[in-house]
Design a protein around this motif. Sequence first.
Motif, PDB file in Angstrom:
ATOM      1  N   ALA A  13      48.324  38.968  36.589  1.00  0.00           N
ATOM      2  CA  ALA A  13      46.979  39.296  37.048  1.00  0.00           C
ATOM      3  C   ALA A  13      46.278  40.311  36.156  1.00  0.00           C
ATOM      4  CB  ALA A  13      47.045  39.821  38.493  1.00  0.00           C
TER       5      ALA A  13
ATOM      6  N   THR B 189      43.059  36.024  39.070  1.00  0.00           N
ATOM      7  CA  THR B 189      41.784  36.656  39.399  1.00  0.00           C
ATOM      8  C   THR B 189      40.626  35.884  38.786  1.00  0.00           C
ATOM      9  OG1 THR B 189      42.851  38.827  39.449  1.00  0.00           O
ATOM     10  CG2 THR B 189      40.457  38.790  39.310  1.00  0.00           C
TER      11      THR B 189
ATOM     12  N   LEU C 185      36.931  38.137  42.433  1.00  0.00           N
ATOM     13  CA  LEU C 185      36.330  39.428  42.764  1.00  0.00           C
ATOM     14  C   LEU C 185      34.816  39.358  42.900  1.00  0.00           C
ATOM     15  CD1 LEU C 185      38.421  41.734  40.397  1.00  0.00           C
ATOM     16  CD2 LEU C 185      38.874  41.120  42.784  1.00  0.00           C
TER      17      LEU C 185
ATOM     18  N   SER D   3      47.088  41.700  45.405  1.00  0.00           N
ATOM     19  CA  SER D   3      46.751  42.199  44.066  1.00  0.00           C
ATOM     20  C   SER D   3      46.833  43.717  43.980  1.00  0.00           C
ATOM     21  CB  SER D   3      45.347  41.737  43.670  1.00  0.00           C
ATOM     22  OG  SER D   3      44.362  42.301  44.527  1.00  0.00           O
TER      23      SER D   3
ATOM     24  N   SER E 236      35.559  34.209  39.133  1.00  0.00           N
ATOM     25  CA  SER E 236      36.417  35.318  39.536  1.00  0.00           C
ATOM     26  C   SER E 236      36.519  35.434  41.052  1.00  0.00           C
ATOM     27  CB  SER E 236      35.883  36.636  38.959  1.00  0.00           C
ATOM     28  OG  SER E 236      36.656  37.730  39.423  1.00  0.00           O
TER      29      SER E 236
END
Length: 214
Positions: A133, A166, A190, A63, A188
């Motif tokens: 993304a 994501t 993240l 990413s 997510s």
Amino acid sequence: MMNPSVQTISAQEITLHQLSETFGLVPTDEAQFFPEWQENLPELSPVEQQWLDQVKDDYLHLSQYPMLEPIVKMVVLSPLLSVAGFYRSPFYLAAEHEVRITSQDNGTTVRGKIDILICQPQFWITVIEAKRAEYSLKVGIPQALAYMMAYPQPEKPAFGLVTNGTEFIFIKLSQQPTPHYSFSNEFSVLNQGNELYRVAGILKKLGQIAQSLN
């Protein structure tokens, strides 16, 4: 000859407002409308968790560079579909599947192609719309709902997943008695931990539902 009074809209350009105005599609906030993403999710094996940990690590590395749809599908979606069991019987995949829905009231037609369609004989389990993304999920939601409206068995619910690689959000659509839909929470890559576990668990659950309704 095509009727000049019939309006054709690309699914990639459709908005939630247009879906509401043309097809009567509305959201619902009923708490029990979409329990499938929360209740009795299958557990993942340690091997499956380890694999998804590697998927997250690979994604976080890649990413840092521009990621187009084919890369998102290859790096993130393919492992998730495998863990969920969608590469095995009785499921099969169709890519770039063309769909069309037409309003009976005003003749407006929406046409487009589904990125990935997971099928079972006489049953669609999920529409997956992968976006770059850097795109918000909001870009793919109206498109996915338009595709789900083309589900050939409107008496049964349809499920969708929209992801940009994501973030992930699940959709449930019911056309009985009138078209309405609801979302899961957003997951997510993240976030702390590995929310790919939850995404894979929900996909497994939807696979079980597909087989029970066949």
